[in-house]
Design a protein around this motif. Sequence first.
Motif, mmCIF file in Angstrom:
data_model
loop_
_atom_site.group_PDB
_atom_site.id
_atom_site.type_symbol
_atom_site.label_atom_id
_atom_site.label_comp_id
_atom_site.label_asym_id
_atom_site.label_seq_id
_atom_site.Cartn_x
_atom_site.Cartn_y
_atom_site.Cartn_z
ATOM 1 N N LEU A 135 0.819 -1.226 -0.065
ATOM 2 C CA LEU A 135 0.054 -0.086 0.078
ATOM 3 C C LEU A 135 0.794 1.112 -0.075
ATOM 4 O O LEU A 135 1.861 1.367 0.989
ATOM 5 N N ASP A 136 0.766 2.204 -1.066
ATOM 6 C CA ASP A 136 1.520 3.181 -1.342
ATOM 7 C C ASP A 136 1.250 4.324 -0.854
ATOM 8 O O ASP A 136 0.399 5.419 -1.683
ATOM 9 N N HIS A 137 1.384 4.942 0.227
ATOM 10 C CA HIS A 137 0.897 6.453 0.600
ATOM 11 C C HIS A 137 -0.790 6.504 0.229
ATOM 12 O O HIS A 137 -1.069 7.564 -0.483
ATOM 13 N N ILE A 138 -1.525 5.617 0.750
ATOM 14 C CA ILE A 138 -2.956 5.715 0.595
ATOM 15 C C ILE A 138 -3.854 6.471 1.491
ATOM 16 O O ILE A 138 -2.991 6.798 2.702
ATOM 17 N N SER A 139 -4.698 7.374 1.142
ATOM 18 C CA SER A 139 -5.485 8.325 1.949
ATOM 19 C C SER A 139 -7.000 7.818 1.545
ATOM 20 O O SER A 139 -7.401 7.694 0.343
ATOM 21 N N PHE A 140 -7.822 7.712 2.605
ATOM 22 C CA PHE A 140 -9.272 7.652 2.425
ATOM 23 C C PHE A 140 -10.094 7.858 3.759
ATOM 24 O O PHE A 140 -9.329 8.006 4.716
ATOM 25 N N SER A 141 -11.119 8.134 3.719
ATOM 26 C CA SER A 141 -11.980 8.364 5.017
ATOM 27 C C SER A 141 -13.260 7.562 4.757
ATOM 28 O O SER A 141 -13.705 7.529 3.767
ATOM 29 N N ILE A 142 -13.671 7.073 5.722
ATOM 30 C CA ILE A 142 -15.090 6.342 6.013
ATOM 31 C C ILE A 142 -15.899 7.013 7.246
ATOM 32 O O ILE A 142 -15.429 7.214 8.091
ATOM 33 N N PRO A 143 -16.997 7.652 6.470
ATOM 34 C CA PRO A 143 -17.828 8.395 7.686
ATOM 35 C C PRO A 143 -18.661 7.382 8.690
ATOM 36 O O PRO A 143 -18.422 6.201 8.441
ATOM 37 N N GLN A 144 -19.246 7.925 9.792
ATOM 38 C CA GLN A 144 -19.653 6.935 10.706
ATOM 39 C C GLN A 144 -20.821 6.015 10.264
ATOM 40 O O GLN A 144 -21.668 6.559 9.265
ATOM 41 N N SER A 145 -21.014 5.126 10.623
ATOM 42 C CA SER A 145 -22.181 4.140 10.615
ATOM 43 C C SER A 145 -22.387 3.808 9.229
ATOM 44 O O SER A 145 -23.667 3.846 8.619
ATOM 45 N N GLN A 146 -21.178 3.336 8.456
ATOM 46 C CA GLN A 146 -21.503 2.972 6.802
ATOM 47 C C GLN A 146 -21.196 1.698 6.833
ATOM 48 O O GLN A 146 -20.454 0.820 7.452
ATOM 49 N N PHE A 147 -21.807 1.068 5.714
ATOM 50 C CA PHE A 147 -21.319 -0.247 5.268
ATOM 51 C C PHE A 147 -20.643 -0.261 4.154
ATOM 52 O O PHE A 147 -20.944 0.119 3.145
ATOM 53 N N THR A 148 -19.407 -0.585 4.437
ATOM 54 C CA THR A 148 -18.318 -0.499 3.483
ATOM 55 C C THR A 148 -17.639 -1.648 2.979
ATOM 56 O O THR A 148 -17.384 -2.413 3.956
ATOM 57 N N VAL A 149 -17.790 -1.843 1.587
ATOM 58 C CA VAL A 149 -17.092 -3.225 1.222
ATOM 59 C C VAL A 149 -15.606 -2.865 0.802
ATOM 60 O O VAL A 149 -15.363 -1.750 -0.144
ATOM 61 N N ILE A 150 -14.592 -3.731 1.029
ATOM 62 C CA ILE A 150 -13.445 -3.405 0.567
ATOM 63 C C ILE A 150 -13.100 -4.544 -0.470
ATOM 64 O O ILE A 150 -13.044 -5.757 -0.269
#
Length: 236
Positions: free
Chosen positions: A20-35
Amino acid sequence: MVNQVEVKDFTAAFSGRTILDHISFSIPQSQFTVIVGENGAGKTTLIKAIIQTVLGAKRPVGEKAKAIRVASKYLAYVPQFRDLGSDYPLTIHAFVALGLNRGLRPWLNKKERAAIDLALDQVDLADLADQRLAAASGGQKQRAYIAQALVQNPDLLILDEPTAALDAGHSLALVKKVRALQEQRQIGVLWISHDTSWIKDYADRYLWLHDGQAESGLAQDLPDQAIHHHQEVTNV
Ligand SMILES: Nc1ncnc2c1ncn2[C@@H]1O[C@H](COP(=O)(O)OP(=O)(O)OP(=O)(O)O)[C@@H](O)[C@H]1O
């Protein structure tokens, strides 16, 4: 809204190979996120780093981690594989109770019983609570693992490919079940999946890891490349 997960400029490298090469992201509260992302893209590496951040544990030297912030009081993790022999003696109820942190106290108090009943109910296992876990089907076992993760009321639930051993029908049923309880409990879910077919219909967000980079957004905007790749793999 305060983000539940914030990753800024995070790098993971093993033996000189950058995953993983200098990755940035954000996930808001109470979300169903699939990776999503192909084998070796760094999905498990990323969730391990997130878990370690919450636990305050030391990271492997390959990971640079000041970069991760997680707003979570209690995180629960359902690992991909478990080695349960056919002679595993516990009932589903007793197995789920192991998720409680009650030290050596053998009995369950009222609050703990209620938490177990709610978790079993939310994964549709209330009627099978007294059955031995070893005798349960693959889908029932997965739901028992999830119930065990739920009993301490996590605000963030992380699942590593929970449908890997299930057929298409049971996979979708599990997706719907977890989606429903995520909405009822208003918690964050991070779900690693190779199957991308259901994401647009049932998830809030995606996080796509590829070539050392991370892309994230609303589930309905999941890029075609992320979808096509997995269909090719399934068709092999
Ligand atoms: N502790 C470690 N030491 C050395 N290499 C590692 C370590 N952990 C992970 N890796 C390597 O990093 C890469 C990413 O692994 P990771 O398990 O994060 O990928 P993944 O996206 O979860 O893959 P999969 O879909 O196959 O589960 C792999 O090439 C793996 O061999």
